[in-house]
Motif scaffolding. Structure first.
Motif, PDB file in Angstrom:
ATOM      1  N   VAL A  20      -9.936  14.594 -13.581  1.00 30.11           N
ATOM      2  CA  VAL A  20      -8.995  14.427 -14.703  1.00 30.11           C
ATOM      3  C   VAL A  20      -7.830  13.530 -14.285  1.00 30.11           C
ATOM      4  N   LEU A  21      -7.313  13.762 -13.080  1.00 28.73           N
ATOM      5  CA  LEU A  21      -6.190  12.951 -12.593  1.00 28.73           C
ATOM      6  C   LEU A  21      -6.596  11.481 -12.473  1.00 28.73           C
ATOM      7  N   LEU A  22      -7.777  11.215 -11.923  1.00 32.65           N
ATOM      8  CA  LEU A  22      -8.237   9.832 -11.764  1.00 32.65           C
ATOM      9  C   LEU A  22      -8.488   9.173 -13.118  1.00 32.65           C
ATOM     10  N   GLU A  23      -9.036   9.926 -14.056  1.00 30.64           N
ATOM     11  CA  GLU A  23      -9.240   9.374 -15.410  1.00 30.64           C
ATOM     12  C   GLU A  23      -7.886   8.982 -16.001  1.00 30.64           C
ATOM     13  N   THR A  24      -6.908   9.874 -15.848  1.00 32.31           N
ATOM     14  CA  THR A  24      -5.577   9.627 -16.427  1.00 32.31           C
ATOM     15  C   THR A  24      -4.900   8.439 -15.747  1.00 32.31           C
ATOM     16  N   SER A  42       0.852  -1.189   0.000  1.00 30.03           N
ATOM     17  CA  SER A  42       0.000   0.000   0.000  1.00 30.03           C
ATOM     18  C   SER A  42       0.885   1.236   0.000  1.00 30.03           C
ATOM     19  N   ALA A  43       0.497   2.272  -0.711  1.00 32.38           N
ATOM     20  CA  ALA A  43       1.351   3.456  -0.785  1.00 32.38           C
ATOM     21  C   ALA A  43       0.537   4.735  -0.822  1.00 32.38           C
ATOM     22  N   TYR A  44       0.990   5.730  -0.023  1.00 38.73           N
ATOM     23  CA  TYR A  44       0.468   7.092  -0.146  1.00 38.73           C
ATOM     24  C   TYR A  44       1.229   7.757  -1.291  1.00 38.73           C
ATOM     25  N   LEU A  45       0.521   8.548  -2.080  1.00 40.28           N
ATOM     26  CA  LEU A  45       1.168   9.369  -3.110  1.00 40.28           C
ATOM     27  C   LEU A  45       0.636  10.785  -2.947  1.00 40.28           C
ATOM     28  N   LYS A  46       1.540  11.737  -2.729  1.00 43.21           N
ATOM     29  CA  LYS A  46       1.121  13.121  -2.517  1.00 43.21           C
ATOM     30  C   LYS A  46       0.910  13.795  -3.876  1.00 43.21           C
ATOM     31  N   VAL A  47      -0.322  14.296  -4.114  1.00 38.74           N
ATOM     32  CA  VAL A  47      -0.612  14.905  -5.420  1.00 38.74           C
ATOM     33  C   VAL A  47      -0.496  16.436  -5.366  1.00 38.74           C
ATOM     34  N   ALA A  48      -0.508  16.977  -4.145  1.00 37.69           N
ATOM     35  CA  ALA A  48      -0.380  18.429  -3.999  1.00 37.69           C
ATOM     36  C   ALA A  48       0.009  18.728  -2.553  1.00 37.69           C
ATOM     37  N   ASP A  49       0.428  19.963  -2.292  1.00 36.90           N
ATOM     38  CA  ASP A  49       0.763  20.339  -0.923  1.00 36.90           C
ATOM     39  C   ASP A  49       0.309  21.774  -0.692  1.00 36.90           C
ATOM     40  N   ALA A 107      -2.060  26.164  -1.976  1.00 41.93           N
ATOM     41  CA  ALA A 107      -2.019  24.829  -2.591  1.00 41.93           C
ATOM     42  C   ALA A 107      -1.193  24.822  -3.867  1.00 41.93           C
ATOM     43  N   VAL A 108      -0.306  23.851  -3.966  1.00 40.85           N
ATOM     44  CA  VAL A 108       0.551  23.661  -5.148  1.00 40.85           C
ATOM     45  C   VAL A 108       0.349  22.235  -5.650  1.00 40.85           C
ATOM     46  N   SER A 109      -0.151  22.103  -6.868  1.00 41.59           N
ATOM     47  CA  SER A 109      -0.380  20.765  -7.445  1.00 41.59           C
ATOM     48  C   SER A 109       0.881  20.248  -8.119  1.00 41.59           C
ATOM     49  N   ARG A 110       1.083  18.941  -8.058  1.00 42.24           N
ATOM     50  CA  ARG A 110       2.225  18.326  -8.740  1.00 42.24           C
ATOM     51  C   ARG A 110       1.791  17.937 -10.149  1.00 42.24           C
ATOM     52  N   PRO A 111       2.719  17.986 -11.127  1.00 43.15           N
ATOM     53  CA  PRO A 111       2.344  17.685 -12.522  1.00 43.15           C
ATOM     54  C   PRO A 111       1.758  16.284 -12.681  1.00 43.15           C
ATOM     55  N   ILE A 112       0.733  16.166 -13.505  1.00 40.57           N
ATOM     56  CA  ILE A 112       0.090  14.857 -13.722  1.00 40.57           C
ATOM     57  C   ILE A 112       1.105  13.819 -14.201  1.00 40.57           C
ATOM     58  N   GLU A 113       1.950  14.201 -15.132  1.00 43.54           N
ATOM     59  CA  GLU A 113       2.911  13.222 -15.679  1.00 43.54           C
ATOM     60  C   GLU A 113       3.816  12.660 -14.583  1.00 43.54           C
ATOM     61  N   THR A 114       4.225  13.500 -13.661  1.00 40.87           N
ATOM     62  CA  THR A 114       5.070  13.038 -12.550  1.00 40.87           C
ATOM     63  C   THR A 114       4.299  12.039 -11.691  1.00 40.87           C
ATOM     64  N   ILE A 115       3.028  12.364 -11.410  1.00 38.37           N
ATOM     65  CA  ILE A 115       2.189  11.481 -10.583  1.00 38.37           C
ATOM     66  C   ILE A 115       1.971  10.140 -11.294  1.00 38.37           C
ATOM     67  N   VAL A 116       1.717  10.188 -12.594  1.00 35.41           N
ATOM     68  CA  VAL A 116       1.515   8.939 -13.353  1.00 35.41           C
ATOM     69  C   VAL A 116       2.788   8.086 -13.313  1.00 35.41           C
ATOM     70  N   LEU A 131     -16.572  14.143 -10.893  1.00 42.96           N
ATOM     71  CA  LEU A 131     -15.769  13.328  -9.970  1.00 42.96           C
ATOM     72  C   LEU A 131     -16.574  12.104  -9.530  1.00 42.96           C
ATOM     73  N   ILE A 132     -17.846  12.304  -9.227  1.00 40.46           N
ATOM     74  CA  ILE A 132     -18.693  11.184  -8.808  1.00 40.46           C
ATOM     75  C   ILE A 132     -18.784  10.157  -9.945  1.00 40.46           C
ATOM     76  N   ASP A 133     -18.958  10.642 -11.176  1.00 41.59           N
ATOM     77  CA  ASP A 133     -19.056   9.731 -12.332  1.00 41.59           C
ATOM     78  C   ASP A 133     -17.769   8.915 -12.501  1.00 41.59           C
ATOM     79  N   VAL A 134     -16.647   9.597 -12.419  1.00 38.23           N
ATOM     80  CA  VAL A 134     -15.364   8.904 -12.602  1.00 38.23           C
ATOM     81  C   VAL A 134     -15.175   7.861 -11.500  1.00 38.23           C
ATOM     82  N   MET A 135     -15.488   8.247 -10.258  1.00 43.50           N
ATOM     83  CA  MET A 135     -15.307   7.305  -9.149  1.00 43.50           C
ATOM     84  C   MET A 135     -16.237   6.104  -9.312  1.00 43.50           C
ATOM     85  N   ALA A 136     -17.465   6.353  -9.776  1.00 45.10           N
ATOM     86  CA  ALA A 136     -18.455   5.265  -9.864  1.00 45.10           C
ATOM     87  C   ALA A 136     -18.244   4.389 -11.096  1.00 45.10           C
ATOM     88  N   SER A 137     -17.581   4.913 -12.114  1.00 42.95           N
ATOM     89  CA  SER A 137     -17.492   4.174 -13.389  1.00 42.95           C
ATOM     90  C   SER A 137     -16.165   3.435 -13.565  1.00 42.95           C
TER      91      SER A 137
END
Ligand code: SF4
Length: 450
Positions: free
Chosen positions: A220-224, A150-157, A175-184, A249-255
């Motif tokens: 968008v992040l969850l879709e990616t 199991s792992a935590y991944l920080k997406v923003a701070d 709040a500072v978001s981390r780039p999607i490509e880095t997170i992926v 967000l609800i749609d992405v989480m549910a689908s």
């Protein structure tokens, strides 16, 4: 004692744990060795928490103990949120601290150690440069913290919300978001290293991407992530902010089956007047409507939605009626998991002028009543799982009992599933639930999901 060794104590939340692991990565990249016993280490580091009273006291206590037992040639560095918030005061309160490093520049840990090593008889070194936010220069570290599979991944701070009681924006900046490509890339690396559960964390995950020009950034992040890392079993979302759980967000989480039907959404209270004084979204009808919408989105799914929230009792001005409104809301909404905190007076926050008028015994009494109410609700909800089969991520075996978590259980803060028999640690296995307790479930291995 080898000077190129370190011992790091990590306090506070999962976001701080990720910072601790990143500092450890930088030290190891610089040739240091991580040691388990403080007495063996050349460098002692405490990654402190500075959020609320009890957490601050714990940080000071750990620093005092390490300073008391510090050996000749050892360095003691206080890092994290307490130092960012109180700076010089920390070293004044705990003689024996050699270095003070703020959480916004955790990535300067190696530099701080080198500076202290290069200066004979160093006075306390304060590394608290003016930094508007947490630094984006992450030094080639993975912003993750792994425990088993199991792992935590920080997406923003950081955070830009105005919650009156909260010191986080003071400590971390906006709040500072981390780039999607880095997170992926990090998610792919974790998958390649056997991680089965990815837990996305930030102070406010629902604000992800606002500074990257993204609308609905978390969706968008969850879709990616689900498209680019389709073979990572579980994805869990923590720390959502009310008012920003969107339809998309609800749609992405549910689908998307990888995304667990679990949402952690701290609400802090339920009485509109209290919420307004907290400078929190006070449209409680929106909360009811959104929770209902989310539950509906998952009602035909294999697993119904599990909702976790947190509340504060004893906030300045909280009347018996306002507290009763909270109790009625919890009784009516029936959350799976509830964390409850007593209001902690925090100088420097916008609630400071309100003082701390609710007596400690009233806070205690309200805390107990809310926890008791939730304990009964949690037991009833747990009892509704008896006879069902849940997938369980096995995290350990003790005396012939396997211990794990289901989709309803985030690490460290929710319940466990205790299963008869020796199940493979790190695997996700179907378990037939045979018993329920207030927070935990018991079960037996199931052949397959029914
Ligand atoms: S959302 Fe509010 S409570 Fe949470 S970190 Fe931000 S300011 Fe603090």
């Amino acid at each position: 004692m080898n000077r190129k060794t370190f011992h790091l104590v990590s306090l506070g939340c999962a976001k701080n744990t990720v910072d601790s692991d990143s500092m450890a990565q930088l030290l190891i990249q610089d040739g240091f060795k991580n040691v388990t016993r403080p007495s063996q280490a050349g460098v002692l580091i405490v990654n402190t928490c500075g959020f609320i009273g009890p957490a601050k006291e714990e940080s000071f206590q750990v620093l005092r103990e390490l300073a008391r037992d510090k050996r000749r040639g050892q360095l003691l560095i206080a890092a994290g949120c307490l130092t960012q918030r109180y700076g010089v005061e920390v070293a004044q309160k705990v003689p024996g601290i050699d270095g003070v490093l703020g959480t916004r520049r955790w990535m300067d840990i190696v530099q701080v150690v080198q500076q202290l090593r290069q200066t004979p008889h160093p006075a306390t070194l304060y590394h608290l440069p003016e930094a508007p936010t947490v630094g984006r220069d992450e030094g080639n570290t993975l912003r993750v913290s792994v425990a088993g599979t199991s792992a935590y991944l920080k997406v923003a701070d950081g955070c830009r919300r105005p919650c009156a009681f909260c010191a986080i924006p003071l400590i971390k900046g906006t709040a500072v978001s981390r780039p999607i490509e880095t997170i992926v890339r990090e998610a792919q690396t974790l998958r390649d290293n056997g991680v089965r559960e990815l837990i996305l964390i930030a102070q406010d995950t629902t604000d992800y991407g606002h500074d990257l020009g993204l609308k609905d950034g978390l969706a968008v992040l969850l879709e990616t992530l689900t498209e680019r890392v389709p073979d990572l079993d579980w994805m869990r979302v923590m720390y959502a902010y009310p008012g920003y759980v969107t339809d998309r967000l609800i749609d992405v989480m549910a689908s998307r089956a990888q995304i667990l039907p679990y949402l952690d959404i701290p609400l802090q209270h339920a009485d509109p007047k209290t919420l307004a004084r907290m400078k929190r979204p006070s449209n409680i009808e929106w909360v009811h409507a959104t929770l209902a919408k989310m539950r509906t989105a998952f009602q035909d799914k294999p697993n119904r939605l599990a909702i976790r929230t947190t509340f504060i009792v004893g906030y300045p001005g909280e009347t018996d009626q306002e507290f009763q409104a909270l109790m009625d809301f919890v009784e009516q909404t029936r959350f799976d998991r509830v964390g409850t905190f007593k209001f902690s007076f925090e100088p420097g926050t916008t609630s400071e002028p309100l003082g701390d008028p609710v007596p400690a015994d009233v806070k205690e009494e309200r805390w107990n009543r809310l926890m008791e109410l939730q304990q009964n609700i949690s037991l009833q909800i747990n009892q509704s799982y008896v006879g069902k089969t849940l997938d369980v991520l096995v995290e350990g075996v003790d005396n012939g009992i396997s211990v794990g978590r289901s989709y309803r259980d985030a690490p460290e803060i929710d319940g466990l599933v205790l299963v008869e028999g020796q199940l493979p640690v790190g695997e996700i296995v179907p378990v037939r639930i045979s018993g329920a307790m207030a927070y935990d479930l018991t079960g037996v291995p199931a052949k397959e999901r029914l």
